[in-house]
Design an enzyme around this catalytic site. Structure first.
Site, short mmCIF file in Angstrom:
data_model
loop_
_atom_site.label_atom_id
_atom_site.label_comp_id
_atom_site.label_asym_id
_atom_site.label_seq_id
_atom_site.Cartn_x
_atom_site.Cartn_y
_atom_site.Cartn_z
N GLY A 169 0.83 -1.20 0.00
CA GLY A 169 0.00 0.00 0.00
C GLY A 169 0.86 1.25 0.00
O GLY A 169 1.79 1.39 -0.78
N GLY A 170 0.55 2.15 0.93
CA GLY A 170 1.25 3.43 0.99
C GLY A 170 2.74 3.30 1.19
O GLY A 170 3.51 4.19 0.81
N GLY A 404 22.85 3.82 -33.55
CA GLY A 404 22.40 4.73 -32.50
C GLY A 404 23.03 4.39 -31.17
O GLY A 404 23.29 5.28 -30.34
N ALA A 405 23.29 3.11 -30.97
CA ALA A 405 23.86 2.68 -29.69
C ALA A 405 25.28 3.25 -29.51
O ALA A 405 25.70 3.54 -28.39
CB ALA A 405 23.87 1.17 -29.59
C1 HXC Z 1 -3.09 -1.56 11.73
C2 HXC Z 1 -2.06 -3.55 11.33
C3 HXC Z 1 -1.94 -3.23 9.97
C4 HXC Z 1 -2.44 -2.00 9.51
C5 HXC Z 1 -1.06 -5.16 10.28
N1 HXC Z 1 -1.51 -4.75 11.47
N2 HXC Z 1 -1.34 -4.26 9.33
N3 HXC Z 1 -2.62 -2.70 12.20
N4 HXC Z 1 -3.01 -1.18 10.44
N5 HXC Z 1 -2.34 -1.63 8.27
C6 HXC Z 1 -1.40 -5.47 12.75
C7 HXC Z 1 -2.27 -6.68 12.81
O1 HXC Z 1 -3.54 -6.30 13.28
C8 HXC Z 1 -1.53 -7.54 13.83
O2 HXC Z 1 -1.80 -7.06 15.11
C9 HXC Z 1 -0.09 -7.22 13.54
O3 HXC Z 1 -0.09 -5.98 12.85
C10 HXC Z 1 0.58 -8.27 12.66
O4 HXC Z 1 -0.23 -8.49 11.52
P1 HXC Z 1 -0.58 -9.95 11.00
O5 HXC Z 1 -1.66 -9.78 10.01
O6 HXC Z 1 -0.83 -10.85 12.17
O7 HXC Z 1 0.80 -10.38 10.33
P2 HXC Z 1 1.04 -11.23 9.03
O8 HXC Z 1 0.17 -12.44 9.07
O9 HXC Z 1 2.50 -11.42 8.95
O10 HXC Z 1 0.55 -10.34 7.81
C11 HXC Z 1 1.21 -9.14 7.49
C12 HXC Z 1 0.38 -8.32 6.47
C13 HXC Z 1 -1.08 -8.16 7.03
C14 HXC Z 1 0.34 -9.07 5.13
C15 HXC Z 1 1.07 -7.00 6.27
O11 HXC Z 1 -0.99 -7.70 8.38
C16 HXC Z 1 -1.89 -7.22 6.23
O12 HXC Z 1 -2.41 -7.59 5.17
N6 HXC Z 1 -2.09 -5.99 6.76
C17 HXC Z 1 -2.94 -5.02 6.13
C18 HXC Z 1 -2.29 -4.45 4.93
C19 HXC Z 1 -3.10 -3.34 4.34
O13 HXC Z 1 -4.12 -3.56 3.68
N7 HXC Z 1 -2.70 -2.08 4.69
C20 HXC Z 1 -3.42 -0.91 4.30
C21 HXC Z 1 -2.94 -0.59 2.91
S1 HXC Z 1 -3.71 0.81 2.27
P3 HXC Z 1 -1.69 -7.98 16.40
O14 HXC Z 1 -2.20 -7.13 17.49
O15 HXC Z 1 -2.54 -9.18 16.12
O16 HXC Z 1 -0.24 -8.34 16.57
C22 HXC Z 1 -2.56 1.94 2.31
C23 HXC Z 1 -3.01 3.15 1.59
C24 HXC Z 1 -2.04 4.29 1.79
O17 HXC Z 1 -1.51 1.77 2.82
C25 HXC Z 1 -1.93 5.08 0.54
C26 HXC Z 1 -1.07 6.30 0.74
C27 HXC Z 1 -0.81 6.97 -0.55
#
Ligand code: HXC
Length: 511
Positions: A169-170, A404-405
């Site tokens: 994502g971001g 050209g190269a």
């Molecule tokens: C808050 C988050 C988080 C997030 C993970 N966690 N991502 N908390 N915001 N974005 C937390 C989980 O709740 C969990 O908390 C801990 O981090 C570990 O995550 P897991 O899922 O247990 O780990 P894993 O299985 O290794 O998976 C990792 C991951 C997954 C693939 C990154 O966590 C995931 O898909 N996260 C969301 C990704 C996402 O969609 N992000 C938003 C993108 S949008 P606990 O308490 O259980 O330890 C974006 C837009 C911005 O970024 C654009 C700007 C231009």
């Protein structure tokens, strides 16, 4: 006073524990180090000074007010690498998955701004789940603030991104705007949208690794400039990379003590180019035999392999090497190799690093795949990059320099400062066979003897360095064994080179 000191240390200990021992153990179980362990390996021992250890997020939604962890998912500060100042931020996956809140973003922006002001690189270690989902637009604004600093810092200080876990994502766009991205094999992945979203939108089923693993980005997409086996190797290599770089565009490239003779002759180079012009040879051997102590830090090793790019040193001072690689696709210029080399040339030019170019190129890659992919624009990137570069440019043509190269590869016409050719150089519009088939098509049609005679005539006339040398397009024809000495002598004359481009807001590079 003792109580106060103890209270402070207790607070620090709590902060250092991040998301807690359980999550630290889970991080280790995945073969990953923690944010602080990584910083300790990256920087000189004991040099790290942490900032904002006690910063917490300010969110009150979804019960977040009850979950505040000091540091808020990123460890920031400064330290040294071989005694030279660098700023760092290291995402802490144990704290809310390293996700970015407004407060987390402010910490990163603080080191970015300090690095710009004080003229030192920023190294970001990524291991995070993107925007803090509980924060919404606050987090998005935080990303935007980081992106803006990335753009303002581009060309002022080196920016290096190291992907050591998820980067989604971001989180992907900040690395994308930095100078270099490196990844850790098997434990890191990088994508705009993950496998679940991909499945929903396109029905495609793909794993994290196949969508955005280190192998994908280092070899296929070219998003990453390299990948290494584990955290320790990656961080060790980052220390090595930094040793080649100036701390900012206000500095000259660093110089290190040198133990290699500048006059060193390398007789083996006299037989590097094979007698048959179609037989490949390893251009990396030339770079390693010319550079100080054979030390070459390659950038983009697994992508666009038909061109080599990377840093080395001549007489102790950093140079950038760009070289066609006959071992891969005969060293032809295609979309990937043009993009890769253009970006490298522009990096060197931003940071005052002289460019040494070794040329053995049969031309641009023909075909619909290349043309449909925009070869014209991508090839033009490299042409543009060499033409606008004002750093010292030394070129050596070892064999083919066709069409050209020839022009693109740091030719005299694009303000090459010192252009050498080996006696084996062939500088022409195209190879003899292709040329004869066009200009003598009618005369030699179906007559093999005539075709052979005309081919020989063309070869004798053009496939050598002397026509170009007679026009001054080549400054001298040199023996291969003397290449190191001649390049060093050329670089000495260019130490005080002054050249600038016309005043403008910025150029309009063919993107
Ligand atoms: C808050 C988050 C988080 C997030 C993970 N966690 N991502 N908390 N915001 N974005 C937390 C989980 O709740 C969990 O908390 C801990 O981090 C570990 O995550 P897991 O899922 O247990 O780990 P894993 O299985 O290794 O998976 C990792 C991951 C997954 C693939 C990154 O966590 C995931 O898909 N996260 C969301 C990704 C996402 O969609 N992000 C938003 C993108 S949008 P606990 O308490 O259980 O330890 C974006 C837009 C911005 O970024 C654009 C700007 C231009």
């Amino acid at each position: 006073m003792k109580d106060i000191a103890e209270a402070l240390e207790k607070k620090r200990e709590h902060a250092r524990l991040g998301g807690g021992q359980k999550r630290i153990d889970a991080q280790h179980a995945k073969g990953k180090l923690t944010a602080r362990e990584r910083i300790a390996l990256l920087l000189d021992e004991g040099s790290f000074e942490e900032w904002d250890m006690f910063v917490e997020h300010r969110s009150h939604d979804f019960g977040m007010e009850k979950q505040r962890i000091p540091g808020d998912g990123v460890v920031t500060g400064w330290g040294t690498i071989n005694g030279r100042l660098v700023y760092v931020f290291s995402k802490d996956f144990t704290v809310f998955g390293g996700s970015l809140s407004r407060a987390h973003a402010e910490k990163i922006v603080k080191v970015q701004q300090a690095a710009m002001k004080n003229g030192a690189p920023v190294i970001g270690l990524f291991d995070a789940g993107g925007a803090r989902i509980q924060e919404g637009v606050e987090a998005l604004g935080g990303y935007a603030d980081i992106f803006l600093e990335n753009v303002l810092a581009s060309g002022v200080i080196p920016q290096i991104s190291v992907i050591m876990g998820p980067c989604a994502g971001g989180d992907v766009y900040s690395p994308a705007m930095t100078d270099f991205i490196f990844m850790v094999k098997d434990t890191s992945y990088m994508y705009v949208t993950g496998p679940d979203v991909v499945k929903t939108v396109t029905n495609e089923i793909v794993s994290h690794e196949d969508l955005g693993g280190a192998r994908v980005h280092a070899a296929k997409s070219g998003v990453a400039d390299g990948s290494y086996d584990n955290d320790i190797e990656t961080l060790t290599q980052m220390r090595r990379l930094v040793s080649f770089l100036p701390l900012s565009n206000r500095e000259k490239p660093p110089t290190v003590p040198m133990f290699d003779d500048p006059e060193r002759a390398e007789p083996s180079l006299d037989t590097l180019v094979p007698a048959n012009p179609n037989t490949p040879y390893d251009m990396k051997e030339l770079i390693q035999k010319v550079a100080d102590e054979g030390d070459f830090f390659e950038i983009g090793k697994d992508f666009g392999k038909n061109i080599l790019t990377g840093f080395g040193r001549m007489e102790g001072s950093t140079v950038g090497f760009v070289a066609n690689q006959p071992m891969s696709l005969a060293g032809v210029l295609d979309i990937d190799s043009s993009r890769k080399a253009a970006r490298f040339v522009r990096f060197c030019d931003c940071f005052n690093i002289p460019i040494i170019t070794f040329v053995d190129v049969p031309g641009f890659m023909p075909g619909t795949k290349q043309e449909y992919g925009g070869l014209i624009k991508h090839g033009a990137k490299l042409l543009f990059a060499y033409a606008e570069a004002t750093v010292p440019k030394v070129t050596v043509i070892t064999r083919k320099a066709y069409g050209g190269a020839y022009v693109v590869m740091s030719s005299k016409h694009l303000r090459g400062d010192v252009n050498f050719a080996w006696p084996t150089a062939e500088i022409a519009v195209m190879g003899a066979k292709g040329a004869v088939e066009i200009i003598f098509r009618a005369e030699a049609a179906g007559d093999a003897d005539k075709l052979a005679a005309r081919t020989k005539e063309y070869q004798d006339r053009f496939t050598n360095p002397y026509v170009a040398a007679s026009r001054g397009f080549i400054d001298d024809v040199i023996m291969p064994h003397s290449t190191r000495k001649r390049i060093i002598r050329a670089l000495r004359t260019l130490k005080a080179k002054q050249l600038s481009n016309p005043a403008k807001k910025h150029d309009n590079l063919p993107l």
